[in-house]
Motif scaffolding. Structure first.
Motif, PDB file in Angstrom:
ATOM      1  N   ARG A 164       2.104   7.429  -7.193  1.00  0.00           N
ATOM      2  CA  ARG A 164       2.593   7.896  -8.489  1.00  0.00           C
ATOM      3  C   ARG A 164       3.121   6.744  -9.333  1.00  0.00           C
ATOM      4  NH1 ARG A 164       7.458  11.909  -8.020  1.00  0.00           N
ATOM      5  NH2 ARG A 164       8.473   9.922  -7.541  1.00  0.00           N
ATOM      6  N   GLU A 165       3.794   5.789  -8.692  1.00  0.00           N
ATOM      7  CA  GLU A 165       4.380   4.663  -9.427  1.00  0.00           C
ATOM      8  C   GLU A 165       3.326   3.654  -9.875  1.00  0.00           C
ATOM      9  OE1 GLU A 165       7.472   4.449 -10.412  1.00  0.00           O
ATOM     10  OE2 GLU A 165       8.105   6.276  -9.383  1.00  0.00           O
ATOM     11  N   VAL A 166       2.471   3.204  -8.956  1.00  0.00           N
ATOM     12  CA  VAL A 166       1.502   2.173  -9.308  1.00  0.00           C
ATOM     13  C   VAL A 166       0.481   2.694 -10.306  1.00  0.00           C
ATOM     14  CG1 VAL A 166       1.814   0.867  -7.181  1.00  0.00           C
ATOM     15  CG2 VAL A 166       0.089   2.677  -7.261  1.00  0.00           C
ATOM     16  N   SER A 167       0.212   4.001 -10.276  1.00  0.00           N
ATOM     17  CA  SER A 167      -0.715   4.588 -11.256  1.00  0.00           C
ATOM     18  C   SER A 167      -0.136   4.523 -12.660  1.00  0.00           C
ATOM     19  CB  SER A 167      -1.022   6.043 -10.876  1.00  0.00           C
ATOM     20  OG  SER A 167      -1.637   6.118  -9.611  1.00  0.00           O
ATOM     21  N   ASN A 168       1.195   4.466 -12.763  1.00  0.00           N
ATOM     22  CA  ASN A 168       1.863   4.355 -14.065  1.00  0.00           C
ATOM     23  C   ASN A 168       2.214   2.913 -14.419  1.00  0.00           C
ATOM     24  OD1 ASN A 168       1.820   7.154 -14.496  1.00  0.00           O
ATOM     25  ND2 ASN A 168       3.721   7.440 -13.329  1.00  0.00           N
ATOM     26  N   GLY A 169       1.649   1.945 -13.676  1.00  0.00           N
ATOM     27  CA  GLY A 169       1.879   0.544 -13.986  1.00  0.00           C
ATOM     28  C   GLY A 169       3.181  -0.018 -13.463  1.00  0.00           C
ATOM     29  N   GLN A 170       3.837   0.686 -12.526  1.00  0.00           N
ATOM     30  CA  GLN A 170       5.103   0.233 -11.970  1.00  0.00           C
ATOM     31  C   GLN A 170       4.897  -0.330 -10.566  1.00  0.00           C
ATOM     32  OE1 GLN A 170       8.064   0.517 -13.815  1.00  0.00           O
ATOM     33  NE2 GLN A 170       6.671   1.161 -15.440  1.00  0.00           N
ATOM     34  N   SER A 171       5.688  -1.329 -10.211  1.00  0.00           N
ATOM     35  CA  SER A 171       5.616  -1.917  -8.872  1.00  0.00           C
ATOM     36  C   SER A 171       6.508  -1.151  -7.901  1.00  0.00           C
ATOM     37  CB  SER A 171       6.033  -3.391  -8.907  1.00  0.00           C
ATOM     38  OG  SER A 171       5.103  -4.162  -9.634  1.00  0.00           O
ATOM     39  N   VAL A 172       6.190  -1.280  -6.615  1.00  0.00           N
ATOM     40  CA  VAL A 172       6.915  -0.563  -5.566  1.00  0.00           C
ATOM     41  C   VAL A 172       7.230  -1.538  -4.433  1.00  0.00           C
ATOM     42  CG1 VAL A 172       6.843   1.311  -3.872  1.00  0.00           C
ATOM     43  CG2 VAL A 172       5.762   1.613  -6.116  1.00  0.00           C
ATOM     44  N   ILE A 173       8.431  -1.428  -3.875  1.00  0.00           N
ATOM     45  CA  ILE A 173       8.816  -2.174  -2.676  1.00  0.00           C
ATOM     46  C   ILE A 173       9.158  -1.172  -1.586  1.00  0.00           C
ATOM     47  CG2 ILE A 173      10.500  -3.730  -1.635  1.00  0.00           C
ATOM     48  CD1 ILE A 173      10.865  -5.061  -4.331  1.00  0.00           C
ATOM     49  N   ILE A 174       8.494  -1.303  -0.426  1.00  0.00           N
ATOM     50  CA  ILE A 174       8.793  -0.447   0.722  1.00  0.00           C
ATOM     51  C   ILE A 174       9.293  -1.335   1.857  1.00  0.00           C
ATOM     52  CG2 ILE A 174       7.912   1.232   2.376  1.00  0.00           C
ATOM     53  CD1 ILE A 174       5.774   2.008   0.421  1.00  0.00           C
ATOM     54  N   CYS A 175      10.518  -1.090   2.300  1.00  0.00           N
ATOM     55  CA  CYS A 175      11.116  -1.861   3.393  1.00  0.00           C
ATOM     56  C   CYS A 175      11.198  -0.987   4.641  1.00  0.00           C
ATOM     57  CB  CYS A 175      12.516  -2.346   3.014  1.00  0.00           C
ATOM     58  SG  CYS A 175      12.541  -3.538   1.675  1.00  0.00           S
ATOM     59  N   VAL A 176      10.620  -1.458   5.731  1.00  0.00           N
ATOM     60  CA  VAL A 176      10.646  -0.743   7.008  1.00  0.00           C
ATOM     61  C   VAL A 176      11.279  -1.647   8.058  1.00  0.00           C
ATOM     62  CG1 VAL A 176       8.653   0.695   6.454  1.00  0.00           C
ATOM     63  CG2 VAL A 176       8.303  -1.517   7.529  1.00  0.00           C
ATOM     64  N   PRO A 177      11.742  -1.090   9.180  1.00  0.00           N
ATOM     65  CA  PRO A 177      12.521  -1.903  10.132  1.00  0.00           C
ATOM     66  C   PRO A 177      11.750  -3.028  10.797  1.00  0.00           C
ATOM     67  CG  PRO A 177      12.910   0.435  10.493  1.00  0.00           C
ATOM     68  CD  PRO A 177      11.775   0.334   9.541  1.00  0.00           C
ATOM     69  N   ASP A 178      10.538  -2.778  11.316  1.00  0.00           N
ATOM     70  CA  ASP A 178       9.882  -3.807  12.113  1.00  0.00           C
ATOM     71  C   ASP A 178       8.373  -3.761  11.952  1.00  0.00           C
ATOM     72  OD1 ASP A 178       8.993  -1.646  13.667  1.00  0.00           O
ATOM     73  OD2 ASP A 178      10.625  -1.850  15.084  1.00  0.00           O
ATOM     74  N   TYR A 179       7.689  -4.631  12.700  1.00  0.00           N
ATOM     75  CA  TYR A 179       6.252  -4.810  12.544  1.00  0.00           C
ATOM     76  C   TYR A 179       5.477  -3.560  12.933  1.00  0.00           C
ATOM     77  CZ  TYR A 179       5.558  -5.148  17.608  1.00  0.00           C
ATOM     78  OH  TYR A 179       5.494  -4.863  18.940  1.00  0.00           O
ATOM     79  N   ARG A 180       6.009  -2.719  13.806  1.00  0.00           N
ATOM     80  CA  ARG A 180       5.293  -1.510  14.220  1.00  0.00           C
ATOM     81  C   ARG A 180       5.153  -0.551  13.049  1.00  0.00           C
ATOM     82  NH1 ARG A 180       5.384  -0.606  19.664  1.00  0.00           N
ATOM     83  NH2 ARG A 180       5.708   1.614  19.429  1.00  0.00           N
ATOM     84  N   ASP A 181       6.256  -0.306  12.346  1.00  0.00           N
ATOM     85  CA  ASP A 181       6.199   0.556  11.165  1.00  0.00           C
ATOM     86  C   ASP A 181       5.341  -0.070  10.070  1.00  0.00           C
ATOM     87  OD1 ASP A 181       7.931   2.583  12.191  1.00  0.00           O
ATOM     88  OD2 ASP A 181       9.625   1.254  11.822  1.00  0.00           O
TER      89      ASP A 181
END
Length: 625
Positions: A164-181
């Motif tokens: 929904r965000e990138v389709s509207n020209g907005q950037s997104v940051i997703i932070c997850v705990p470790d390499y598995r996620d």
């Protein structure tokens, strides 16, 4: 054309934690820009310091003769104004230095990658991120613990929100705990329409790949960044959403200065940019519950089916209910069994007097690993010459079975069934067998396509008996993460719990559980009801820092108390309880005190022998309770 550059010097010394003015030589005046790397002289020494150009000015308030910038390392504007503003805010909150935070925000340079990027993309860099006119929603989303045909429910939620965000020209940051996620999420995003915006910000990449990902974020196009705690500093433009998954995981905490948490950095960046903010998880941490209850975050649920969860409180480790659950589930799929610890035994005891066996070096608990070696859980020292300090006996008997012995026991009980062990020493990410028993320690559970037919949690009472204020909270989160690997029709069983905790888990009421945990912390005045800082130093130096704080209203000083290593006092530590409203003042006070009292002093680590700061400040240190 500006003739003065204001430079942030890359130095951990608190004396240099400010901006310094330098004259810009004519040779680089046309190419220098804000955010560029430079080398500058300082003081009377001949050594040059690395630094970043923070601002370009026409004049300086300094009345003397300014030193000149010695070298423009690169014209690439790698430190954007938005990220520097975030860096400065984090350093101020944590009583740290901008240099410590810049180490997290700007990865090590790869010259070849940077030269290629400058040649191809420099003209596309916008350098300015637009702030949202209206502040977006801040929410806490509870995602039911269930796995769909291909991906866990939380991955589906993350993809929907990001698209929904990138389709509207907005950037997104997703932070997850470790390499598995990270791998699970990246694999799903690569197969989605969001793949063209995806930037892999994984910390386990090579230096060149990590730096390439960092530079990709500097462009003006919308990006979707996926990574661990350092991804929160990604220099994206037009940030529309920050999503933090499972903030209760300890991997979100920075282990060295500034000792920050992804959650707190995300809150700061959201305030500065006005972007949307989502804290998502199967359960809610007490920190997030506090923000929900004071109205700062809006509580939401991501609708999904919830697996069938039951709990039993039996003295037998694997009772009849657990055996029948595993046996029936093996007819239709694989079974996950979570145990408390790896190795042959969780702990060991003296065969003569039944006292718990202690390490010869650090007095920590002894266990037997998968190879049959007697080792310490604290210092990892091998104890081949164990002798009981109470009765002098040199033989051990094992306690509760660890993952290795549990796997062996199930192998004998279910002949012909594949037994797989996954733990911290040997982690498996994905299994393809449709008929297997997987024995795993918390956090090392592999996925199985389509989800497990059953998830059985053993040793639940041991998880709750940990010597930590967060024992119940951590256990609930670890159980939920394991249960989330079951499919929609899966059966989940937790052995060894009862009462209110069992009711909240089986009824799937994580919000109610988090509320109860927070209420007990408020009664005890423990985090997150209040903040808890720690200050460590030599006894005399620590007393100098604490002298002014003892009479400060609202600041409760606990200690100081000695910190031991191998039965020797290596330093002293005090704790400070304080309200959130006092955080800014206390951070400034501790920074000033550190600067005054530690000037000209040095200390060395007992483990590495390296020079360390004589005074160590953690503005949030909840590990000790």
């Amino acid at each position: 054309m500006p003739g003065i550059a204001r430079v942030s010097i890359d130095s951990p010394l608190p004396q240099l934690d400010r901006l310094f003015d330098y004259a810009i030589p004519d040779t680089i005046r046309d190419s220098i820009q804000m955010g560029a790397r430079v080398k500058v002289p300082f003081g009377r020494g001949k050594s040059l310091y690395d630094g970043f150009v923070i601002a370009l000015e026409q004049t300086s308030e300094f009345e003397g003769k300014l030193a000149e910038i010695a070298q423009l390392v690169s014209p690439a504007p790698v430190l954007t104004p938005e990220v520097y503003q975030l860096v400065r805010a984090v350093a101020d909150r944590q009583a740290s230095t901008a240099s410590d935070v810049l180490r997290l925000a700007v990865p090590p340079r790869s010259v070849a990658v940077e030269k290629r990027w400058v040649a191809e993309n420099q003209n596309q860099v916008s350098g300015v991120s637009k702030k949202h006119d209206v502040e977006r929603e801040r929410t806490s989303v509870l995602v039911a613990p269930v796995t769909g045909p291909e991906w866990p429910a939380w991955v589906t939620m993350a993809i929907e929100k990001s698209l929904r965000e990138v389709s509207n020209g907005q950037s997104v940051i997703i932070c997850v705990p470790d390499y598995r996620d990270q791998k699970v999420l990246l694999s799903a995003l690569e197969k989605s329409p969001a793949a063209e915006f995806l930037v892999d910000y994984s910390s386990d990449q090579k230096t060149s790949a990590k730096y390439k990902a960092f530079l990709e974020c500097l462009g003006s196009s919308p990006t979707l960044v996926v990574g661990s705690r350092s991804a929160i500093y990604a220099p994206v433009q037009n940030l529309g959403l920050i999503l933090v998954w499972d903030d209760g995981d300890s991997s979100h905490t920075e282990p060295s200065s500034p000792y920050s948490h992804t959650r707190e950095v995300a809150l700061i960046r959201q305030r500065q940019s006005g972007c949307g903010l989502i804290f998502a998880g199967h359960v809610r941490s007490t920190e997030i519950q506090r923000l929900v209850e004071i109205g700062y975050l809006k509580a939401e649920s991501f609708d999904q089916d919830i697996p069938n969860i039951s709990a039993v409180d039996r003295e037998v480790r694997v009772d009849g209910v657990a055996w029948s659950t595993i046996r029936d589930a093996l007819k239709v799929g694989s079974v996950l069994v979570q145990v408390a610890a790896r190795g042959t035994a969780v702990s060991s005891y003296c065969s003569g007097c039944s006292e718990r066996a202690a390490c010869n070096q650090c007095n920590g608990p002894i266990w037997v690993d998968g190879a049959g070696q007697v080792r310490c859980r604290w210092c990892n020292q091998t104890n081949l010459n164990f002798r009981c300090r109470t009765c002098g006996a040199n033989k051990l008997r094992t306690g509760t079975a660890g993952s290795s012995r549990t796997a062996a026991d199930f192998g004998r009980a279910f002949p012909g069934v594949q037994i797989i062990e996954s733990n911290g020493d040997h982690r498996i990410e994905l299994i393809e067998s449709d008929r297997a028993i997987v024995v795993s320690t918390p956090g090392a559970e592999p996925r199985v396509l389509g989800g497990y037919a059953a998830v059985v949690i053993l040793d639940a009472n041991q998880a709750l008996n940990r010597d930590s204020l967060r024992a119940s909270e951590d256990a609930f989160r670890q159980w939920a993460n394991a249960i989330a690997l079951a499919n929609a029709g899966g059966t989940c069983l937790v052995v060894g719990i009862r009462g209110e905790l069992a009711r909240c888990l089986t009824a799937w009421a994580p919000g109610e559980f988090a509320h109860g945990e927070l209420q007990s912390r408020r009664e005890l005045r423990f985090p997150p009801a209040v903040r808890l800082a720690s200050v460590s130093a030599e006894a005399e130096l620590l007393e100098q820092v604490l002298s002014d704080l003892r009479s400060s209203p609202g600041i409760e000083v606990l200690g100081p108390m000695p910190v031991y290593e191998k039965n020797l006092i290596i330093t002293w530590r005090a704790f400070l309880k304080y309200e959130y409203s006092q955080g800014e003042w206390l951070a400034k006070h501790l920074r000033a005190a550190t600067l005054v009292h530690s000037s000209g002093q040095s200390a060395f680590s007992a483990k590495s022998g390296r020079a360390v700061r004589p005074i160590r400040v953690k503005m949030d240190d909840s590990e000790v309770i």
